[in-house]
Scaffold this motif. Structure first.
Motif, PDB file in Angstrom:
ATOM      1  N   ARG A  87       0.876  -1.171   0.000  1.00 17.51           N
ATOM      2  CA  ARG A  87       0.000   0.000   0.000  1.00 17.51           C
ATOM      3  C   ARG A  87       0.911   1.217   0.000  1.00 17.51           C
ATOM      4  O   ARG A  87       1.735   1.371   0.898  1.00 17.51           O
ATOM      5  CB  ARG A  87      -0.909  -0.031   1.219  1.00 17.51           C
ATOM      6  N   ALA A  88       0.764   2.045  -1.008  1.00 20.96           N
ATOM      7  CA  ALA A  88       1.703   3.161  -1.213  1.00 20.96           C
ATOM      8  C   ALA A  88       1.060   4.512  -0.961  1.00 20.96           C
ATOM      9  O   ALA A  88       1.514   5.521  -1.477  1.00 20.96           O
ATOM     10  CB  ALA A  88       2.262   3.090  -2.631  1.00 20.96           C
ATOM     11  N   GLY A  89       0.003   4.548  -0.190  1.00 17.01           N
ATOM     12  CA  GLY A  89      -0.661   5.807   0.096  1.00 17.01           C
ATOM     13  C   GLY A  89      -2.101   5.780  -0.367  1.00 17.01           C
ATOM     14  O   GLY A  89      -2.683   4.715  -0.579  1.00 17.01           O
ATOM     15  N   PHE A  90      -2.646   6.980  -0.518  1.00 18.25           N
ATOM     16  CA  PHE A  90      -4.045   7.121  -0.906  1.00 18.25           C
ATOM     17  C   PHE A  90      -4.178   8.223  -1.945  1.00 18.25           C
ATOM     18  O   PHE A  90      -3.347   9.120  -2.022  1.00 18.25           O
ATOM     19  CB  PHE A  90      -4.907   7.502   0.311  1.00 18.25           C
ATOM     20  N   THR A  91      -5.251   8.163  -2.717  1.00 14.48           N
ATOM     21  CA  THR A  91      -5.573   9.264  -3.622  1.00 14.48           C
ATOM     22  C   THR A  91      -6.120  10.407  -2.780  1.00 14.48           C
ATOM     23  O   THR A  91      -6.535  10.204  -1.640  1.00 14.48           O
ATOM     24  CB  THR A  91      -6.639   8.846  -4.653  1.00 14.48           C
ATOM     25  N   SER A  92      -6.123  11.584  -3.326  1.00 17.38           N
ATOM     26  CA  SER A  92      -6.669  12.759  -2.634  1.00 17.38           C
ATOM     27  C   SER A  92      -7.708  13.428  -3.531  1.00 17.38           C
ATOM     28  O   SER A  92      -7.484  14.523  -4.057  1.00 17.38           O
ATOM     29  CB  SER A  92      -5.549  13.746  -2.312  1.00 17.38           C
ATOM     30  N   PRO A  93      -8.837  12.781  -3.719  1.00 14.63           N
ATOM     31  CA  PRO A  93      -9.835  13.363  -4.629  1.00 14.63           C
ATOM     32  C   PRO A  93     -10.509  14.589  -4.008  1.00 14.63           C
ATOM     33  O   PRO A  93     -10.694  14.647  -2.793  1.00 14.63           O
ATOM     34  CB  PRO A  93     -10.843  12.226  -4.811  1.00 14.63           C
ATOM     35  N   PRO A  94     -10.859  15.576  -4.832  1.00 14.95           N
ATOM     36  CA  PRO A  94     -11.560  16.743  -4.309  1.00 14.95           C
ATOM     37  C   PRO A  94     -12.962  16.376  -3.815  1.00 14.95           C
ATOM     38  O   PRO A  94     -13.511  17.021  -2.946  1.00 14.95           O
ATOM     39  CB  PRO A  94     -11.620  17.705  -5.501  1.00 14.95           C
ATOM     40  N   ARG A  95     -13.533  15.330  -4.392  1.00 10.03           N
ATOM     41  CA  ARG A  95     -14.855  14.837  -3.989  1.00 10.03           C
ATOM     42  C   ARG A  95     -14.792  13.322  -3.913  1.00 10.03           C
ATOM     43  O   ARG A  95     -13.977  12.685  -4.548  1.00 10.03           O
ATOM     44  CB  ARG A  95     -15.904  15.245  -5.012  1.00 10.03           C
ATOM     45  N   GLY A  96     -15.660  12.756  -3.131  1.00  9.77           N
ATOM     46  CA  GLY A  96     -15.705  11.302  -3.017  1.00  9.77           C
ATOM     47  C   GLY A  96     -14.681  10.809  -2.018  1.00  9.77           C
ATOM     48  O   GLY A  96     -13.965  11.577  -1.384  1.00  9.77           O
ATOM     49  N   ARG A  97     -14.619   9.510  -1.897  1.00  6.85           N
ATOM     50  CA  ARG A  97     -13.709   8.936  -0.907  1.00  6.85           C
ATOM     51  C   ARG A  97     -12.355   8.625  -1.506  1.00  6.85           C
ATOM     52  O   ARG A  97     -12.219   8.356  -2.697  1.00  6.85           O
ATOM     53  CB  ARG A  97     -14.323   7.700  -0.265  1.00  6.85           C
ATOM     54  N   ARG A  98     -11.368   8.648  -0.661  1.00  6.13           N
ATOM     55  CA  ARG A  98     -10.015   8.344  -1.127  1.00  6.13           C
ATOM     56  C   ARG A  98      -9.883   6.843  -1.362  1.00  6.13           C
ATOM     57  O   ARG A  98     -10.635   6.046  -0.815  1.00  6.13           O
ATOM     58  CB  ARG A  98      -8.975   8.858  -0.151  1.00  6.13           C
ATOM     59  N   ARG A  99      -8.928   6.482  -2.200  1.00  2.00           N
ATOM     60  CA  ARG A  99      -8.674   5.080  -2.546  1.00  2.00           C
ATOM     61  C   ARG A  99      -7.212   4.743  -2.280  1.00  2.00           C
ATOM     62  O   ARG A  99      -6.343   5.589  -2.420  1.00  2.00           O
ATOM     63  CB  ARG A  99      -9.013   4.818  -4.006  1.00  2.00           C
ATOM     64  N   THR A 100      -6.992   3.496  -1.935  1.00  2.68           N
ATOM     65  CA  THR A 100      -5.634   3.022  -1.678  1.00  2.68           C
ATOM     66  C   THR A 100      -4.852   2.956  -2.979  1.00  2.68           C
ATOM     67  O   THR A 100      -5.358   2.505  -4.004  1.00  2.68           O
ATOM     68  CB  THR A 100      -5.671   1.625  -1.037  1.00  2.68           C
ATOM     69  N   LEU A 101      -3.608   3.385  -2.924  1.00  3.64           N
ATOM     70  CA  LEU A 101      -2.680   3.240  -4.044  1.00  3.64           C
ATOM     71  C   LEU A 101      -1.805   2.024  -3.779  1.00  3.64           C
ATOM     72  O   LEU A 101      -1.338   1.818  -2.651  1.00  3.64           O
ATOM     73  CB  LEU A 101      -1.802   4.487  -4.182  1.00  3.64           C
ATOM     74  N   TRP A 102      -1.601   1.232  -4.799  1.00  4.15           N
ATOM     75  CA  TRP A 102      -0.795   0.015  -4.704  1.00  4.15           C
ATOM     76  C   TRP A 102       0.442   0.152  -5.584  1.00  4.15           C
ATOM     77  O   TRP A 102       0.358   0.684  -6.692  1.00  4.15           O
ATOM     78  CB  TRP A 102      -1.612  -1.187  -5.173  1.00  4.15           C
ATOM     79  N   ALA A 103       1.577  -0.342  -5.105  1.00  5.59           N
ATOM     80  CA  ALA A 103       2.820  -0.289  -5.871  1.00  5.59           C
ATOM     81  C   ALA A 103       3.555  -1.616  -5.735  1.00  5.59           C
ATOM     82  O   ALA A 103       3.375  -2.344  -4.750  1.00  5.59           O
ATOM     83  CB  ALA A 103       3.703   0.842  -5.352  1.00  5.59           C
ATOM     84  N   LEU A 104       4.396  -1.888  -6.712  1.00  3.43           N
ATOM     85  CA  LEU A 104       5.241  -3.082  -6.658  1.00  3.43           C
ATOM     86  C   LEU A 104       6.314  -2.906  -5.587  1.00  3.43           C
ATOM     87  O   LEU A 104       6.814  -1.809  -5.384  1.00  3.43           O
ATOM     88  CB  LEU A 104       5.932  -3.321  -8.000  1.00  3.43           C
ATOM     89  N   THR A 105       6.651  -3.994  -4.949  1.00  4.58           N
ATOM     90  CA  THR A 105       7.828  -4.005  -4.074  1.00  4.58           C
ATOM     91  C   THR A 105       8.995  -4.419  -4.948  1.00  4.58           C
ATOM     92  O   THR A 105       8.829  -4.619  -6.144  1.00  4.58           O
ATOM     93  CB  THR A 105       7.668  -5.025  -2.929  1.00  4.58           C
ATOM     94  N   GLY A 106      10.130  -4.614  -4.395  1.00  4.41           N
ATOM     95  CA  GLY A 106      11.255  -5.124  -5.164  1.00  4.41           C
ATOM     96  C   GLY A 106      11.134  -6.615  -5.427  1.00  4.41           C
ATOM     97  O   GLY A 106      11.948  -7.186  -6.123  1.00  4.41           O
ATOM     98  N   GLY A 107      10.099  -7.257  -4.891  1.00  9.17           N
ATOM     99  CA  GLY A 107       9.944  -8.706  -4.945  1.00  9.17           C
ATOM    100  C   GLY A 107       9.771  -9.308  -6.326  1.00  9.17           C
ATOM    101  O   GLY A 107       9.953 -10.494  -6.496  1.00  9.17           O
ATOM    102  N   THR A 108       9.391  -8.533  -7.327  1.00  4.47           N
ATOM    103  CA  THR A 108       9.168  -9.094  -8.653  1.00  4.47           C
ATOM    104  C   THR A 108      10.367  -8.900  -9.578  1.00  4.47           C
ATOM    105  O   THR A 108      10.331  -9.282 -10.728  1.00  4.47           O
ATOM    106  CB  THR A 108       7.919  -8.481  -9.328  1.00  4.47           C
ATOM    107  N   ASP A 109      11.432  -8.291  -9.071  1.00  2.24           N
ATOM    108  CA  ASP A 109      12.619  -8.044  -9.903  1.00  2.24           C
ATOM    109  C   ASP A 109      13.422  -9.331 -10.040  1.00  2.24           C
ATOM    110  O   ASP A 109      13.879  -9.901  -9.047  1.00  2.24           O
ATOM    111  CB  ASP A 109      13.471  -6.950  -9.262  1.00  2.24           C
ATOM    112  N   ALA A 110      13.583  -9.808 -11.249  1.00  2.00           N
ATOM    113  CA  ALA A 110      14.265 -11.085 -11.499  1.00  2.00           C
ATOM    114  C   ALA A 110      15.779 -10.987 -11.429  1.00  2.00           C
ATOM    115  O   ALA A 110      16.465 -11.975 -11.532  1.00  2.00           O
ATOM    116  CB  ALA A 110      13.837 -11.628 -12.860  1.00  2.00           C
ATOM    117  N   SER A 111      16.344  -9.789 -11.280  1.00  2.00           N
ATOM    118  CA  SER A 111      17.800  -9.660 -11.282  1.00  2.00           C
ATOM    119  C   SER A 111      18.424 -10.026  -9.971  1.00  2.00           C
ATOM    120  O   SER A 111      17.858 -10.188  -8.961  1.00  2.00           O
ATOM    121  CB  SER A 111      18.201  -8.244 -11.651  1.00  2.00           C
TER     122      SER A 111
END
Length: 111
Positions: A87-111
């Protein structure tokens, strides 16, 4: 990325008290769990920055992926539990509810 994701496979579950048809459906759905997780990781990677579940669903629909919106939303906490997204934070909409932002960790890097 597929080689790294080989360990993502999950099994859909049915309770012991469920009818045989539920167990058959769970078995058939197990392949979709792994495939939908791969698709979600690919969507986040292609997006290049944190993304909401709603955006993941939208991209899946545009790409005509064979997964329901519910399945795509479910992949995010599944992948978080496995350490592939955070979970990389939340959106900050002027109206409506905020939503969770999702991001990749380093876990998918094949190197």
């Amino acid at each position: 990325m597929s080689d790294v994701l080989f360990g993502l496979e999950d099994a859909a579950a049915a309770r012991a008290s469920d009818p045989v048809t539920s167990h058959e459906a769970a078995e058939a759905a197990s392949d979709h769990v792994w495939e939908s997780q791969q698709a979600t990781l690919a969507i986040i990677e292609a997006h290049g920055k944190p993304i909401t579940a709603l955006q993941v669903e939208g991209v899946a629909q545009v790409r005509e992926l064979p997964f329901s919106s519910s399945r795509m939303r479910s992949t995010l906490p599944e992948l978080e539990k496995k350490g592939f997204v955070v979970r990389a934070g939340f959106t900050s909409p002027p109206r409506g509810r905020r939503r969770t932002l999702w991001a990749l960790t380093g876990g998918t890097d094949a190197s």
